[in-house]
Structures are given as C-alpha cells and as structure tokens.
Design a protein around this motif. Structure first.
Motif, PDB file in Angstrom:
ATOM      1  N   SER A  86      -3.954  24.681 107.549  1.00  0.00           N
ATOM      2  CA  SER A  86      -4.578  23.347 107.647  1.00  0.00           C
ATOM      3  C   SER A  86      -5.464  23.129 108.870  1.00  0.00           C
ATOM      4  O   SER A  86      -6.559  22.563 108.749  1.00  0.00           O
ATOM      5  N   VAL A  87      -4.999  23.555 110.056  1.00  0.00           N
ATOM      6  CA  VAL A  87      -5.753  23.216 111.272  1.00  0.00           C
ATOM      7  C   VAL A  87      -7.032  24.046 111.354  1.00  0.00           C
ATOM      8  O   VAL A  87      -8.132  23.512 111.564  1.00  0.00           O
ATOM      9  N   GLU A  90      -9.604  22.827 108.963  1.00  0.00           N
ATOM     10  CA  GLU A  90     -10.418  21.679 109.378  1.00  0.00           C
ATOM     11  C   GLU A  90     -11.495  22.092 110.368  1.00  0.00           C
ATOM     12  O   GLU A  90     -12.563  21.479 110.432  1.00  0.00           O
ATOM     13  N   GLU A  91     -11.194  23.149 111.168  1.00  0.00           N
ATOM     14  CA  GLU A  91     -12.220  23.638 112.105  1.00  0.00           C
ATOM     15  C   GLU A  91     -13.310  24.389 111.353  1.00  0.00           C
ATOM     16  O   GLU A  91     -14.482  24.331 111.712  1.00  0.00           O
ATOM     17  N   THR A 147      -7.448  17.216 103.668  1.00  0.00           N
ATOM     18  CA  THR A 147      -7.865  18.420 104.397  1.00  0.00           C
ATOM     19  C   THR A 147      -8.474  19.422 103.419  1.00  0.00           C
ATOM     20  O   THR A 147      -8.121  19.425 102.228  1.00  0.00           O
ATOM     21  N   GLY A 188      -2.459  28.558 113.090  1.00  0.00           N
ATOM     22  CA  GLY A 188      -3.426  27.578 112.620  1.00  0.00           C
ATOM     23  C   GLY A 188      -2.895  26.523 111.678  1.00  0.00           C
ATOM     24  O   GLY A 188      -3.657  25.933 110.907  1.00  0.00           O
ATOM     25  N   THR A 190      -0.453  22.845 110.930  1.00  0.00           N
ATOM     26  CA  THR A 190      -0.037  21.589 111.547  1.00  0.00           C
ATOM     27  C   THR A 190       1.442  21.626 111.928  1.00  0.00           C
ATOM     28  O   THR A 190       1.865  21.016 112.902  1.00  0.00           O
ATOM     29  N   HIS A 277      -5.456  15.710 117.525  1.00  0.00           N
ATOM     30  CA  HIS A 277      -6.103  15.566 116.207  1.00  0.00           C
ATOM     31  C   HIS A 277      -5.209  15.997 115.043  1.00  0.00           C
ATOM     32  O   HIS A 277      -5.426  15.597 113.900  1.00  0.00           O
ATOM     33  N   ARG A 278      -4.182  16.790 115.341  1.00  0.00           N
ATOM     34  CA  ARG A 278      -3.309  17.270 114.263  1.00  0.00           C
ATOM     35  C   ARG A 278      -2.388  16.177 113.727  1.00  0.00           C
ATOM     36  O   ARG A 278      -1.822  16.289 112.649  1.00  0.00           O
ATOM     37  N   ILE A 281      -3.300  14.842 110.311  1.00  0.00           N
ATOM     38  CA  ILE A 281      -2.926  15.692 109.168  1.00  0.00           C
ATOM     39  C   ILE A 281      -1.443  15.479 108.866  1.00  0.00           C
ATOM     40  O   ILE A 281      -1.053  15.247 107.716  1.00  0.00           O
TER      41      ILE A 281
END
Ligand code: AKB
Length: 326
Positions: A86-87, A90-91, A147, A188, A190, A277-278, A281
């Motif tokens: 997920s993280v 998003e990047e 996401t 990477g 959440t 920022h996480r 999510i």
C-alpha cells in the motif's frame, strides 16, 4: 464443472518477501525441496532459501522470465506472492499497477495456457475503503478502496474469479490482514508498524509509531498466515463457494494495545505516536473481519491471539539480538 487436480511442482513468486520466504520453506517441507521453486526479482535470497532448493531471479512483469522457469521445472501450481504494497503503491502508483495487474495477468494467462492445477493469489484488507462497514467487515460488502494497491487487489480478485468461471482455472485467494513476523521484514505496507515495534522494543526499548494509538486493524501472526494459505490451497474444491476473496481474521488490536502487550514483557519499553501520511490509509481499512465464509468452506481457525504472538515474537527477536543477527 472445474475438476480438482493434484499439486506437484510449485513456483513461488515474491519468495524473498515477508510471506514468500517463510511460505517457500514450509512448502519445501511438505512437497519436497526440489518440487518448490523459489523466485525473486532483485533482493538476495537468504542462505537457507538459496541452499534448500531451486532459486531464480525473474520479473513478473516480463512474462518470458517466468515462462522459462515454469517450463524448465514443469510447474503446475503457482503461489503468486509478488506485489507492491500500500505505501509504496501510493508513492509509485504506476509501478503498483504494472506489477500487481500486468504481473497477475501474465501469471493467469500462463496458468490457463498450460492448463495448470492451481494458482494461489493473495488479496488484502486493502480491498475495503472508507464506505465499508469497519467492524466485523463482511466478506460481501462495499469495495471502494482509495489506494492504488487496493484498486489492484479488487481488480485482481475479480480477474481471478473470472478465470475460474470462464476458463475453469482453479484460482484461490485470501484477504490478508497485517502480517506480523520475525524472519523477514515487510516492505512498504501500512501495517509495517506492527512488526517494527517488536524489533525496536528489543533493540532500542523505544518506538515512534506512525499511526495513532487508537488505530485498530486486523492482524495475523505468520504461522497462522502460512497455515491459512496452505489450508486454502489444499481445500476440497467442491466445498468452495468463494474462490479469490476470502476474509481471514485472527486478531484485532489498536496500536496502543499492541504497545501495552509488549510492555507486559519489556516494562521499560516506551512507545510514542506520531501519525504521518500512512494514517489515512489505516483509517480507510476495517478494524476487524467477519471470516465465517473461510471457517465454513475450508475450516479456517487461527491459533494465535495478541498475547501469544507477543510472547513468541519477543522471544525469537531477543534470541536473534543475543546472537548479533538483529
Ligand atoms: C499493507 O499494509 O499494505 C499490507 C496489507 C494489509 O496488505 N500489509
């Protein structure tokens, strides 16, 4: 009707990752080391993974690299664990789509063309979104993730079910909650805080958590994760009403409760909470799951609760720390 066949030669993609690394070793124990081919993209495999059976570097977005290994080892079953979480998703949303969707499509097409026995493709609680009921989230509910990872997982579930109904390919999958383990670090995601907190409790006796203390998410300890994956893969096909989208629950706790459970065994441990920022999510995901479909259709039952997991995690990590392996 789709006929169940026997799994004989298995390929694991993402075998160097958090789940893939432990899954591969367990599959090798069950099916014989030579029959379980591990693959990764770039990260060096551990000595144990490399020495215990075949290992290759492939890129799931380049079908020919997968096909070569599949043909060489006459693979009939794939555990497709390679994914962008997920993280990082998003990047790098484009990379996430490419790996998670184009990689998945190549695997499904290869399996269809070669009439493979089975394909196991994990999904995630990331399929849910802010409109989904948060507590005891049902198997059948609103799937509107925010996401890119979640979008690829919803699309992936639909695609896998399509291959089952349209082509008779036996595809199975479960929606993993956050997975906690002490062998390979996750990358990477959440839910990574639920792993990092244990490592830091042993190494530094303090941790700064990137979600609020009241953030409650469904989680699972690795032995249950491996068991659920293999149990579903070995389940009797005639008993399955779902295929690619089973909720699997084990435990549900807030980040604050997690810190408290560690404090019971490491009293000097201090945890502070600095959401970043996480958090957004995490807030869009369920707090607990209704996994009655998995329980009824293939007998899912987890073994670990929070306290049992904490004891086991701290013991394993303290040993690694003493041996200088942390
Ligand atoms: C993530 O946090 O992205 C993953 C997941 C829940 O699928 N661990």
């Amino acid at each position: 009707m789709v006929k169940a066949k026997k799994m004989k030669r298995i390929l694991v993609t993402g075998a160097v990752g958090q789940i893939g690394s432990e899954l591969t070793l367990e599959l090798r124990k069950r099916y014989g080391a030579e029959n379980v081919v591990a693959t990764g993209r770039k990260t060096k495999p551990s000595d144990e993974l490399k020495s215990s059976g075949p290992f290759y570097f492939i890129d799931v977005t380049r079908r020919e690299t997968v096909e070569e290994v599949v043909n060489k080892h006459q693979i009939d079953t794939i555990y497709h664990m390679a994914a962008i979480l997920s993280v990082v998703g998003e990047e790098k949303p484009q990379l996430c789509w490419n790996v998670n969707m184009n990689g998945l499509y190549s695997i499904l097409e290869l399996a269809r063309e070669l009439d493979m026995t089975r394909v196991i493709i994990p999904s995630s609680i990331a399929v849910f979104g802010p409109e989904t009921p948060r507590d005891n989230t049902p198997n059948e509910t609103i799937l509107k993730p925010r996401t890119m990872y979640g979008v690829t997982k919803v699309a992936g579930e639909l695609l896998c079910d399509y291959y089952f109904h349209r082509f008779g390919l036996d595809v199975r999958g479960l929606r993993y909650p956050g997975i906690v383990s002490h062998e390979t670090l996750p990358g990477g995601g959440t839910t990574d805080y639920a792993v990092a907190i244990y490592y830091e409790a042993i190494k530094a006796k303090r941790y700064t958590c990137f979600v609020r203390a009241d953030t409650r998410l469904p989680m699972m300890y690795m032995p249950d994760c491996i068991k659920s994956t293999i149990d579903l893969a070995e389940a009797d096909l005639s008993q399955l009403k779902h295929h690619s989208d089973f909720n699997v629950g084990a435990m549900s706790f807030s980040a604050g409760e997690l810190a408290e459970s560690i404090k019971k065994y490491v009293p000097e441990f201090e945890c502070t909470f600095e959401p970043d920022h996480r958090q957004k999510i995490a807030d869009s995901w369920p707090s607990s799951l209704d996994d009655s479909a998995a329980r009824e259709e293939w007998g899912w039952k987890p073994a670990y609760d929070l306290d049992a997991m904490t004891r086991d995690m701290l013991e394993a990590l303290a040993k690694k720390h003493r041996e200088g392996r942390l």
